[in-house]
Each structure stands twice: as structure tokens, then as C-alpha cells.
Design a protein around this motif. Structure first.
Motif, mmCIF file in Angstrom:
data_model
loop_
_atom_site.group_PDB
_atom_site.id
_atom_site.type_symbol
_atom_site.label_atom_id
_atom_site.label_comp_id
_atom_site.label_asym_id
_atom_site.label_seq_id
_atom_site.Cartn_x
_atom_site.Cartn_y
_atom_site.Cartn_z
ATOM 1 N N ARG A 448 0.815 -1.214 0.000
ATOM 2 C CA ARG A 448 0.000 0.000 0.000
ATOM 3 C C ARG A 448 0.853 1.271 0.000
ATOM 4 N NH1 ARG A 448 -2.426 -4.146 1.280
ATOM 5 N NH2 ARG A 448 -4.676 -4.439 1.041
ATOM 6 N N GLN A 449 2.082 1.158 0.440
ATOM 7 C CA GLN A 449 2.962 2.323 0.431
ATOM 8 C C GLN A 449 3.760 2.442 -0.868
ATOM 9 O OE1 GLN A 449 2.757 4.626 2.710
ATOM 10 N NE2 GLN A 449 1.331 3.445 3.978
ATOM 11 N N TYR A 450 4.145 1.314 -1.477
ATOM 12 C CA TYR A 450 5.080 1.375 -2.613
ATOM 13 C C TYR A 450 4.561 0.739 -3.892
ATOM 14 C CZ TYR A 450 7.883 2.722 1.331
ATOM 15 O OH TYR A 450 8.319 3.356 2.446
ATOM 16 N N GLY A 451 3.431 0.051 -3.836
ATOM 17 C CA GLY A 451 2.742 -0.329 -5.051
ATOM 18 C C GLY A 451 3.173 -1.639 -5.693
ATOM 19 N N VAL A 452 2.459 -1.951 -6.771
ATOM 20 C CA VAL A 452 2.675 -3.206 -7.491
ATOM 21 C C VAL A 452 4.017 -3.195 -8.225
ATOM 22 C CG1 VAL A 452 1.748 -4.724 -9.301
ATOM 23 C CG2 VAL A 452 0.182 -3.588 -7.685
ATOM 24 N N GLY A 453 4.453 -2.019 -8.680
ATOM 25 C CA GLY A 453 5.763 -1.932 -9.331
ATOM 26 C C GLY A 453 6.882 -2.353 -8.389
ATOM 27 N N PHE A 454 6.770 -1.942 -7.130
ATOM 28 C CA PHE A 454 7.732 -2.399 -6.119
ATOM 29 C C PHE A 454 7.725 -3.912 -6.022
ATOM 30 C CE2 PHE A 454 7.075 -4.129 -1.804
ATOM 31 C CZ PHE A 454 8.403 -4.259 -1.403
ATOM 32 N N TYR A 455 6.542 -4.508 -6.039
ATOM 33 C CA TYR A 455 6.423 -5.962 -5.939
ATOM 34 C C TYR A 455 7.106 -6.656 -7.111
ATOM 35 C CZ TYR A 455 4.196 -10.575 -5.844
ATOM 36 O OH TYR A 455 3.950 -11.927 -5.833
ATOM 37 N N GLN A 456 6.877 -6.156 -8.303
ATOM 38 C CA GLN A 456 7.497 -6.766 -9.468
ATOM 39 C C GLN A 456 9.018 -6.639 -9.427
ATOM 40 O OE1 GLN A 456 4.719 -4.570 -12.291
ATOM 41 N NE2 GLN A 456 4.817 -6.561 -13.321
ATOM 42 N N HIS A 473 16.732 -3.545 -0.585
ATOM 43 C CA HIS A 473 17.091 -2.897 -1.849
ATOM 44 C C HIS A 473 15.846 -2.570 -2.676
ATOM 45 C CE1 HIS A 473 18.626 -2.864 -6.104
ATOM 46 N NE2 HIS A 473 19.531 -2.087 -5.535
ATOM 47 N N ALA A 474 14.896 -3.501 -2.723
ATOM 48 C CA ALA A 474 13.673 -3.256 -3.493
ATOM 49 C C ALA A 474 12.890 -2.077 -2.924
ATOM 50 C CB ALA A 474 12.811 -4.514 -3.504
ATOM 51 N N ILE A 475 12.875 -1.927 -1.597
ATOM 52 C CA ILE A 475 12.173 -0.794 -0.976
ATOM 53 C C ILE A 475 12.845 0.520 -1.365
ATOM 54 C CG2 ILE A 475 11.592 0.309 1.223
ATOM 55 C CD1 ILE A 475 11.340 -2.550 2.399
ATOM 56 N N THR A 476 14.165 0.572 -1.291
ATOM 57 C CA THR A 476 14.875 1.812 -1.638
ATOM 58 C C THR A 476 14.720 2.134 -3.123
ATOM 59 O OG1 THR A 476 16.959 0.606 -1.950
ATOM 60 C CG2 THR A 476 16.536 1.518 0.227
ATOM 61 N N GLN A 477 14.688 1.102 -3.973
ATOM 62 C CA GLN A 477 14.493 1.327 -5.406
ATOM 63 C C GLN A 477 13.115 1.912 -5.694
ATOM 64 O OE1 GLN A 477 17.833 1.151 -6.353
ATOM 65 N NE2 GLN A 477 16.936 0.481 -8.281
ATOM 66 N N ALA A 478 12.165 1.629 -4.808
ATOM 67 C CA ALA A 478 10.810 2.167 -4.964
ATOM 68 C C ALA A 478 10.660 3.540 -4.311
ATOM 69 C CB ALA A 478 9.797 1.193 -4.371
ATOM 70 N N GLY A 479 11.763 4.103 -3.803
ATOM 71 C CA GLY A 479 11.727 5.427 -3.203
ATOM 72 C C GLY A 479 11.510 5.427 -1.707
ATOM 73 N N GLY A 480 11.513 4.264 -1.073
ATOM 74 C CA GLY A 480 11.291 4.178 0.366
ATOM 75 C C GLY A 480 12.580 4.282 1.160
ATOM 76 N N PRO A 481 12.467 4.348 2.494
ATOM 77 C CA PRO A 481 13.637 4.505 3.363
ATOM 78 C C PRO A 481 14.297 3.192 3.745
ATOM 79 C CG PRO A 481 11.664 4.663 4.672
ATOM 80 C CD PRO A 481 11.203 4.467 3.250
ATOM 81 N N GLY A 482 14.058 2.122 2.985
ATOM 82 C CA GLY A 482 14.649 0.840 3.322
ATOM 83 C C GLY A 482 13.992 0.219 4.536
ATOM 84 N N LEU A 483 14.548 -0.898 4.974
ATOM 85 C CA LEU A 483 13.969 -1.611 6.106
ATOM 86 C C LEU A 483 14.092 -0.827 7.405
ATOM 87 C CD1 LEU A 483 15.238 -5.139 5.112
ATOM 88 C CD2 LEU A 483 12.852 -4.449 5.279
ATOM 89 N N ALA A 484 15.192 -0.110 7.576
ATOM 90 C CA ALA A 484 15.391 0.644 8.815
ATOM 91 C C ALA A 484 14.308 1.692 9.010
ATOM 92 C CB ALA A 484 16.766 1.309 8.810
ATOM 93 N N GLY A 485 13.788 2.232 7.908
ATOM 94 C CA GLY A 485 12.729 3.233 8.012
ATOM 95 C C GLY A 485 11.338 2.654 7.981
ATOM 96 N N ARG A 511 -5.144 1.884 -2.141
ATOM 97 C CA ARG A 511 -4.245 2.357 -3.203
ATOM 98 C C ARG A 511 -4.809 1.961 -4.567
ATOM 99 N NH1 ARG A 511 1.561 3.396 -3.296
ATOM 100 N NH2 ARG A 511 2.263 3.447 -5.459
ATOM 101 N N GLN A 512 -5.072 2.948 -5.381
ATOM 102 C CA GLN A 512 -5.423 2.722 -6.777
ATOM 103 C C GLN A 512 -4.106 2.725 -7.550
ATOM 104 O OE1 GLN A 512 -8.413 1.974 -7.703
ATOM 105 N NE2 GLN A 512 -9.649 2.650 -5.965
ATOM 106 N N ASP A 513 -3.602 1.547 -7.845
ATOM 107 C CA ASP A 513 -2.257 1.454 -8.401
ATOM 108 C C ASP A 513 -2.246 1.735 -9.898
ATOM 109 O OD1 ASP A 513 0.526 0.445 -7.374
ATOM 110 O OD2 ASP A 513 0.268 -0.483 -9.342
ATOM 111 N N ALA A 514 -1.112 2.254 -10.351
ATOM 112 C CA ALA A 514 -0.963 2.558 -11.784
ATOM 113 C C ALA A 514 -1.072 1.312 -12.643
ATOM 114 C CB ALA A 514 0.387 3.247 -12.017
#
Length: 576
Positions: A448-456, A473-485, A511-514
């Protein structure tokens, strides 16, 4: 006789006689003079000795932890954020503050918030690191031993959790993926295309061991990409009170229909389940149909329990000399429970369609990661299962409208059963840290925070052979603060955040995902009856775990307390 009138001589003689009669005058023979009576001497009175006063050992003073170098900080902003400043609440919305102890020692943090009215606060210690840490001393309110919530009525943490046999869970395909001339060739009988109505025997994995079941091919379909789908039914499970033609037709349709099918949507997001590969010598041929084998795993008259599985053992050639590979069905296949389909009617059908989607991700992960990229890139159990429960969540509005496994099961049971001190990477099948609930609740937050693109991106990520690092790494690639955040932000969901009115980065918003998929909102206040807060402080906060507790503002709307924060730990405070 009057001696005064005797002559001197006679007087002398008379005195001599008297003395002789008395025993003579010699000192050796004279009787001793009587002893003078002695008055007994009273011994001196010794005053009582007062024992020395015991000296109480001096307890060395407890040195308080050093003060934190910084204070609590507002952790939200924008719409719905109720943190007016680092020390005050705005009076509306969700206020979130946090402090992360980046030092190597426990520190004492002064927590002071004002303008709270009569609101309660939820505080959460979160450990974003792998090692556990010693918990500080805390007083819980209400006191330990009391519970503020009721358990989910009629629910079992494992009731609808797929209870996979140990032989399936513990199989290690990497040990059998051999390549080139060094590999030992195992015998393989080419599999002929099956015709509807044909029978064959299938090895079924159960906790009691392998069993052979005979099934008949009842239905076939071919998807647009050319993949053949075979639907097999155990011969003893057909009939009007068991698996009917209508059940067979519905199940095959929902798996392989042109639009909104399990096969079409899952392969569209995750890729193909089987195909060409390198020089592995012990795998089944690259061109395979998908076999769905319907069997009554445990004929106990109950739905659920063992609902279904994919077993990568069957992707290997049969080897009669090997204690595991001798049971290979040499098939790209799923095994699905029949009693769940016909005993729980519509709900059971939805559950088994979801099971097929879940197990399909396991099938695809095996091919796309272990076979194509190499065994070192196989997901650990926790991430393999997280990715599988996430696909059910993603597809729910198209595949099982009105039913969502995360909203209706995984998140409520995480709030109710986990006590939150659980490490998602340590896959558990016990009642407390039941693995599906823990990774399901975290996966639902990430989607819900990073979307289906993050999942793929997660499914394809080969940045590391370590699954936790891959997730980070996948979280940071999606623009998130990684696991620590994200781990502490996810932990703040224990405060029951509203789906429609939480600050960005928090809660389970819709979330209405793209991609065209809708991730349904999961409303925290609606789950208030499910939440069970811990009633005791654990000695250790495990790696990647949480510990929540509550406090109440005072009559003036303030809250003040000195809290110890262990090294590496984030303390989050939520007011709403």
C-alpha cells in the motif's frame, strides 16, 4: 585443785600433765587450728556486651543511562499529520513522533508532549536490526495480567493458514540442481500428452509420508500463450455431495479464463512458471502443461488445514535410487484439497482460488530465481511466502471481489495473536509468531505504500543472495527509506491507524495502483476488537520485532516520561 597454793615444782609438773593429755606441745602432732570461715567472693558483674550493629552493605548507586543527544522528533507531515511540533499535538489527525538511538549504548529519552486533550498514546519500540536487544524496565498500563481486548471469536491463527507438510517445506532443490557432465543422469520416461478421461497415479505429500492416489483427468483448457491446463480429480472424490461438474467448471474457469484469471494475472506480473533453462540435467523437459490435482488430503470431514501446495520435487526427473526423487511426479503441478471446495461452498472456492494464486508464485519463483538465475538467488522461506501472500492481496479485487486475505485474515490475526515481538525472517508455525500473519501484515503495508511496481521489482531483484538485503534494496528502489525506516512505520500500525486519514507513509490506505490493481484499505479502528496488546515486557526485543504499550495524558493534556531506548532501537509515539 587450787594451783596458786602448789609449790613451783608441783605446778610445773601439773602443767606438763595437762599438756601431755592434750597431745603434747610438738607442732607436728598438734591439731590444726580451725580455718577462719571465708565469706564467698561474689564474682565481678560483667556488663553485657552489646553486639555491633550489622553494617548494611552499601548498594552502589544505579547510574542512569546517559541522556539522549537529541529529543523526540515529529515523524509525519502533510495531510492528516497531527504533529504540530516536536513537542505538541495539533488537536486533530494522526500525530507521529519518533527517536532512533544510533549510538552503541542505551540512552534516556525525555518524552514530553502537550495539547493532547484526554487522548491516549501508543508507543512502540521497533528493532530494525537482526540482533535482539535487552528491553528496558517498563510499567505497563493497565497492569500486566489484564487484557484490554478480546481474542478473535471462533478464530484460530492457523485455521485458514495453509498447513504445508514438512517434507514440502524442508525440501532443498539446490541440492539437486546439477549441471553438465559432472551431473549424474537420472532416468526419465517422456511423458505423453494426457487425454481427458485418462487416469494416472500421483504421489501426495502428507505429514505421515508419501501416499499414492489415483486421479482422472476431468477438464482441460489452453491459455492464450499456448500453455495447457489439466484438471485432475481423485477418483473417490467425485459425486453430487463432493466435487461436482459445477465445481470443476468454476475452478478451471477462474484459473484459466481469458480475463481476470489466476494464470493470466499472475504470469502477467511475475513471469512464466516453466520453460527453457541452461544445462541442468536433472530437471523435467522445458515444455510442460500445468497439472492441478484435486485430492482429499485428510478425509476428516473438515475444510481447510492442508489446503494445497506446489512441490518443486516434482520438477525433477524421477530417480528410483534417491530417497526423495523416487517420489517425483515429473510434473509442473499443484495439489489442492477437495473438502475445502465442497464443504465451505463459496467461501471455500474463493479460498482455493487464492491458494492457487499463492502456490503459483512459489512455482514461478522456483523457475525464475532458482533455475534461471541460480540456486543462490532462491528466496528464503520468509520472502518466498511474503511474495506469495502479497499476490493474493494484489489480485483480490479482481479474483475474489469482497474477500481480501490481508484485510480479513492476516492483519487482524497479526494484531490479535502475535504479541508483535516476532522476527519476520524467522519463519514460525506456532500460534504466537505464525509466519503467514507476520509477513502478510508487513507485505500488506509495503504494497500500500510502494505499489505493485515495487512488488514486481522485488521478484526480479538479484542485488544480493541474502533475502533481507534484497527486500531492503527493493524498498529503496521504490523510493522508500529501506527496512530501517519502513519497519518502525509498519510498527506504528499497531496504534490502529485509519485507512482513509493517515499521514503519508503510515497505515494501510487504499491504493489505486498505476498497474490497474486496487489494494483495499485496511482500517485500524475497525480492528480495535481484535488487537491484543502484550501484558508483559519481554526480556529481549528480537531482531525486526516490535513492543507496543500505551500511556494516558494527564488532566492538563500533557504527557511526560523518561524512557530508556536501547542501542539501535527506534521509539515511535502515536496520538490520534
Amino acid at each position: 585443785m587450787n594451783m596458786h597454793h602448789l609449790p613451783r615444782t608441783a605446778l610445773a609438773m601439773a602443767l606438763g600433765l595437762v599438756l601431755a593429755a592434750c597431745g603434747g606441745g610438738d607442732s607436728d602432732s598438734a591439731p590444726p587450728l580451725p580455718a577462719t570461715p571465708t565469706t564467698p567472693t561474689t564474682p565481678p558483674v560483667t556488663p553485657p556486651v552489646t553486639p555491633p550493629t550489622p553494617v548494611t552493605p552499601t548498594t552502589p548507586p544505579v547510574t542512569p543511562p546517559p541522556a539522549a543527544s537529541t529529543g523526540l522528533q515529529a515523524a509525519c507531515s502533510g495531510a492528516f499529520c497531527g504533529a504540530a511540533s516536536n513537542s505538541s499535538y495539533s488537536g486533530a489527525g494522526v500525530g507521529v513522533w519518533n527517536y532512533s538511538n544510533t549510538s552503541a549504548q542505551t540512552v534516556r529519552l525525555p518524552v514530553s508532549l502537550s495539547q493532547l486533550g484526554q487522548r491516549s498514546l501508543t508507543l512502540v519500540y521497533s528493532n530494525p536490526n537482526a540482533p535482539g536487544v535487552q528491553m528496558p524496565t517498563l510499567t505497563l498500563t493497565p497492569k500486566a495480567g489484564t487484557s484490554t481486548r478480546q481474542a478473535l471469536q471462533g478464530d484460530d491463527a492457523q485455521e485458514h493458514g495453509n498447513q504445508i507438510p514438512a517434507a514440502v517445506r524442508d525440501f532443498r532443490p539446490a541440492e539437486h540442481l546439477r549441471t553438465g557432465a559432472a551431473a549424474v543422469q537420472a532416468a526419465q520416461t517422456p511423458r505423453a500428452a494426457a487425454a481427458r478421461g485418462s487416469e494416472r497415479s500421483w504421489f501426495i505429500s502428507l505429514d505421515e509420508g508419501m501416499q499414492a492416489r489415483t486421479a482422472t483427468l476431468q477438464r482441460q483448457a489452453t491459455f492464450a500463450d499456448g500453455r495447457v491446463i489439466n484438471l485432475w480429480l481423485e477418483n473417490t472424490e467425485t459425486g453430487s455431495s463432493k466435487v461436482t461438474d459445477a465445481i470443476l467448471d468454476t475452478l478451471l474457469d477462474r484459473f484459466a479464463r481469458p480475463q481476470y484469471s489466476v494464470y493470466g494475472m499472475v504470469t502477467g506480473l511475475a513471469g512464466q512458471p516453466w520453460g527453457t533453462y541452461g544445462n541442468y540435467t536433472d530437471l523435467i523437459t522445458s515444455s510442460q502443461p500445468i497439472d492441478i490435482v484435486l485430492v482429499n488430503f485428510i478425509p476428516d470431514g473438515k475444510p481447510y488445514g492442508l489446503m494445497g501446495y506446489f512441490h518443486s520435487l516434482n520438477n525433477f526427473k524421477k530417480n528410483p535410487a534417491h530417497d526423495q526423487l523416487k517420489y517425483s511426479n515429473e510434473s509442473l503441478s499443484f495439489y489442492i484439497d477437495t473438502e475445502t471446495l465442497y464443504l465451505d461452498k463459496t467461501k471455500g472456492m474463493d479460498a482455493q482460488v487464492g491458494t492457487l494464486a499463492h502456490e503459483f508464485i512459489h512455482m514461478i519463483n522456483f523457475y525464475q530465481r532458482s533455475v534461471l538465475k541460480g540456486p543462490r538467488y532462491a528466496f528464503d522461506t520468509f520472502l518466498d511466502e511474503m511474495s506469495a501472500v502479497m499476490i493474493e492481496d494484489i489480485l483480490s479485487e479482481k479474483l475474489t471481489p469482497g474477500s481480501n486475505s490481508a484485510r480479513d485474515g492476516l492483519v487482524p490475526r497479526w494484531l490479535n495473536r502475535s504479541t508483535f515481538n516476532c522476527d519476520p525472517t524467522n519463519w514460525g508455525i506456532g500460534d504466537t509468531c505464525f509466519g503467514y500473519n507476520v509477513v502478510g501484515a508487513y507485505g500488506a503495508y509495503l504494497l500500500r505504500q510502494y505499489g505493485v511496481g515495487f512488488y514486481q521489482q522485488l521478484l526480479k531483484d538479484t542485488s544480493s543472495s541474502d533475502s533481507w538485503t534484497v527486500l531492503d534494496h527493493a524498498i529503496t528502489q521504490a523510493g522508500g527509506p529501506g527496512l530501517a525506516g519502513t519497519l518502525p512505520r509498519w510498527g506504528s500500525s499497531i496504534a490502529l491507524l485509519p485507512a482513509a486519514a493517515s499521514p503519508q507513509g503510515f497505515g494501510y490506505p487504499q491504493r489505486q495502483d498505476a498497474s490497474g490493481y486496487t489494494l483495499v484499505g485496511i482500517d485500524g479502528p475497525a480492528l480495535a476488537a481484535a488487537r491484543q496488546l502484550p501484558t508483559q515486557v519481554p526480556s529481549t526485543l528480537v531482531g525486526h520485532g516490535h513492543f507496543p504499550f500505551t500511556r494516558q495524558s494527564d488532566a492538563q493534556g500533557n504527557y511526560q516520561e523518561q524512557l530508556d531506548v536501547p542501542p539501535g532501537i527506534t521509539l515511535t509515539v502515536v496520538v490520534q
